[in-house]
Design a protein around this motif. Structure first.
Motif, PDB file in Angstrom:
ATOM      1  N   VAL A   1      57.118  56.733  -3.330  1.00 38.18           N
ATOM      2  CA  VAL A   1      56.299  56.666  -1.995  1.00 38.18           C
ATOM      3  C   VAL A   1      55.066  56.037  -2.420  1.00 38.18           C
ATOM      4  O   VAL A   1      54.474  55.115  -1.591  1.00 38.18           O
ATOM      5  N   GLN A   2      54.352  56.537  -3.578  1.00 38.19           N
ATOM      6  CA  GLN A   2      52.876  55.821  -3.716  1.00 38.19           C
ATOM      7  C   GLN A   2      52.899  54.332  -4.156  1.00 38.19           C
ATOM      8  O   GLN A   2      52.142  53.580  -3.896  1.00 38.19           O
ATOM      9  N   ILE A   3      53.948  54.050  -4.864  1.00 39.52           N
ATOM     10  CA  ILE A   3      54.146  52.473  -5.232  1.00 39.52           C
ATOM     11  C   ILE A   3      54.398  51.568  -3.987  1.00 39.52           C
ATOM     12  O   ILE A   3      53.792  50.666  -3.788  1.00 39.52           O
ATOM     13  N   ALA A   4      55.467  52.195  -3.113  1.00 39.75           N
ATOM     14  CA  ALA A   4      55.501  51.457  -1.818  1.00 39.75           C
ATOM     15  C   ALA A   4      54.129  51.416  -1.103  1.00 39.75           C
ATOM     16  O   ALA A   4      53.987  50.237  -0.484  1.00 39.75           O
ATOM     17  N   LYS A   5      53.327  52.410  -0.870  1.00 40.02           N
ATOM     18  CA  LYS A   5      52.215  52.424  -0.259  1.00 40.02           C
ATOM     19  C   LYS A   5      51.198  51.489  -0.899  1.00 40.02           C
ATOM     20  O   LYS A   5      50.592  50.702  -0.086  1.00 40.02           O
ATOM     21  N   ALA A   6      51.192  51.313  -2.255  1.00 42.80           N
ATOM     22  CA  ALA A   6      50.485  50.616  -2.883  1.00 42.80           C
ATOM     23  C   ALA A   6      50.749  48.971  -2.675  1.00 42.80           C
ATOM     24  O   ALA A   6      49.931  48.190  -2.603  1.00 42.80           O
TER      25      ALA A   6
ATOM     26  N   GLY B   1      43.977  54.000  -8.604  1.00 40.30           N
ATOM     27  CA  GLY B   1      44.284  55.114  -7.697  1.00 40.30           C
ATOM     28  C   GLY B   1      45.455  55.086  -6.794  1.00 40.30           C
ATOM     29  O   GLY B   1      45.901  55.818  -6.054  1.00 40.30           O
ATOM     30  N   GLY B   2      46.365  54.256  -7.000  1.00 41.43           N
ATOM     31  CA  GLY B   2      47.544  53.687  -6.558  1.00 41.43           C
ATOM     32  C   GLY B   2      48.410  54.880  -6.646  1.00 41.43           C
ATOM     33  O   GLY B   2      49.616  55.048  -6.167  1.00 41.43           O
TER      34      GLY B   2
ATOM     35  N   VAL C   1      52.212  47.258 -15.359  1.00 44.59           N
ATOM     36  CA  VAL C   1      51.901  47.714 -13.634  1.00 44.59           C
ATOM     37  C   VAL C   1      51.403  49.102 -13.435  1.00 44.59           C
ATOM     38  O   VAL C   1      50.782  49.492 -12.604  1.00 44.59           O
ATOM     39  N   LEU C   2      52.207  49.967 -14.197  1.00 51.04           N
ATOM     40  CA  LEU C   2      51.768  51.272 -14.002  1.00 51.04           C
ATOM     41  C   LEU C   2      50.370  51.738 -14.224  1.00 51.04           C
ATOM     42  O   LEU C   2      49.940  52.529 -13.505  1.00 51.04           O
ATOM     43  N   THR C   3      50.027  51.476 -15.482  1.00 57.05           N
ATOM     44  CA  THR C   3      48.787  51.700 -15.943  1.00 57.05           C
ATOM     45  C   THR C   3      47.746  50.853 -14.863  1.00 57.05           C
ATOM     46  O   THR C   3      46.686  51.972 -14.355  1.00 57.05           O
ATOM     47  N   GLU C   4      47.733  49.748 -14.190  1.00 52.58           N
ATOM     48  CA  GLU C   4      46.854  49.546 -13.265  1.00 52.58           C
ATOM     49  C   GLU C   4      47.082  50.209 -11.991  1.00 52.58           C
ATOM     50  O   GLU C   4      46.076  50.623 -11.365  1.00 52.58           O
ATOM     51  N   LEU C   5      48.223  50.820 -11.590  1.00 53.64           N
ATOM     52  CA  LEU C   5      48.115  51.647 -10.420  1.00 53.64           C
ATOM     53  C   LEU C   5      47.495  53.185 -10.539  1.00 53.64           C
ATOM     54  O   LEU C   5      46.870  53.491  -9.648  1.00 53.64           O
ATOM     55  N   LEU C   6      47.665  53.502 -11.933  1.00 56.78           N
ATOM     56  CA  LEU C   6      46.960  54.702 -12.170  1.00 56.78           C
ATOM     57  C   LEU C   6      45.351  54.623 -12.357  1.00 56.78           C
ATOM     58  O   LEU C   6      44.555  55.401 -11.863  1.00 56.78           O
ATOM     59  N   GLU C   7      45.048  53.331 -12.579  1.00 52.20           N
ATOM     60  CA  GLU C   7      43.725  53.094 -12.700  1.00 52.20           C
ATOM     61  C   GLU C   7      42.882  52.836 -11.395  1.00 52.20           C
ATOM     62  O   GLU C   7      41.619  53.110 -11.113  1.00 52.20           O
TER      63      GLU C   7
END
Length: 332
Positions: A168-173, A297-298, A289-295
């Motif tokens: 859900v969160q990655i799709a929203k990002a 707020g994605g 990619v996952l690190t950037e999403l965490l940084e």
């Protein structure tokens, strides 16, 4: 060091807390002091040895080749191998210990674990160890199975689970409009994770609604593809992850593999099924990619409960109970 040790397949009672030797560190590996390790369905599968096919796929025929369960974790670098250049002692990191097949133990239910350098990424400072530990396995599964390009209208079946919550969160990002399908008790969690719309599966069958989606991301697989096609746009894509409800929904010997193989064969004739691909994206790139999403707020992992290492069997029982509102971790 203290570790949870599995000498055989069986019930969760086969897991015992023991003192074992520290792992040896190869030239391309990093020794990590584990601060938190994720509890998820693949751990349960390897502990129980079900479906039986996982034993011949690399886990170990009569007993696990690797005695310590767990696949992903977050912690602090204790030491590095001679060939390691990206990390040094004291760095906070997170990652998945496995390479290749997912159905095997990876050694994270312990105070220390040795991990390939390319499997790790720096842990963002404002993300807790417990949060970071829940991301690698579920996040890598999601990234590997999401189609490239704009996602458009996305339906996530199982939107508040381990993989579903990150999907859900990655799709929203990535700019998608997301509909989450969940149990009544978890609809608010799915909404808090970013779902624009939610469907209560206890009251409504999402395959019989009038909406159409560009992507149906199906974690539980509790509807056949023929039914899911009804809610796909002509150019839409159906992706099955295939959680088998801890052995209740899949074949005892082969699990969900027969269904996966059938879908792969059907993909030759149905454009709504992804064609089989070769190797997954490089682990190092996916961790970036996952690190950037965490940084940015994605991604904001929700942790329901942290168990002490010695209570790993209780953590797995809590997982299989299906009531957790968020992720579960063990803390050495």
């Amino acid at each position: 060091m203290r570790a949870i040790v599995q000498e055989a397949y069986g019930s969760l009672d086969v897991l015992k807390l023991r003192d074992i030797d520290m792992p040896a560190v190869k030239d391309d590996e990093v020794l990590v002091r584990v601060r938190a390790a994720s509890v998820h369905p693949d751990v349960w599968h390897v502990v129980t040895g079900r479906p039986y096919v996982l034993r011949v796929m690399g886990s170990g025929l009569r007993r696990p080749k690797v005695r310590v369960p767990g696949t992903d974790m977050a912690g602090v670098v204790e030491a590095v191998g001679a060939g390691v250049t990206r990390f040094r002692p004291g760095d906070e990191v997170f990652g998945e210990t496995l390479h290749g097949m997912q159905w095997k133990n990876g050694g994270t239910f312990a105070e220390y674990v040795a991990v390939r350098e390319d499997n790790l990424a720096p842990k963002p400072g404002d993300v807790s160890f417990e949060q970071a530990a829940t991301v690698p396995t579920a996040g890598l599964i999601t990234l590997m199975n999401f189609p490239p390009g704009p996602l458009g209208e996305v339906l996530v079946n199982g939107a508040a689970g381990g993989v579903g919550g990150l999907a859900v969160q990655i799709a929203k990002a990535r700019g998608a409009t997301v509909t989450g399908v969940e149990h009544t008790s978890k609809l608010d969690l799915a909404t808090s994770l970013g779902a624009d719309h939610v469907i209560d599966y206890t009251k409504e069958d999402f395959t019989r609604r009038g909406e159409r989606y560009d992507l149906v991301f199906d974690i539980p697989g509790n509807h056949p593809f023929a039914e899911c096609r009804r809610v796909l746009k002509p150019e839409g894509t159906y992706v099955l992850i295939g959680h088998d409800h801890y052995g209740a929904g899949g074949h005892q010997v082969l699990g969900s593999l027969p269904r996966m193989i059938k879908l792969m064969a059907q993909s030759m004739f149905h454009r709504q099924l992804p064609k089989p691909t070769g190797s997954p994206p490089p682990r190092k790139e996916s961790m970036v990619v996952l690190t950037e999403l965490l940084e940015t707020g994605g991604l904001t992992p929700v942790v329901d409960r942290a168990f002490p290492l010695e209570e790993a069997p209780a953590a797995l029982r809590y997982l299989t109970g299906g009531t957790a509102r968020g992720r579960i971790v063990v803390v050495p």
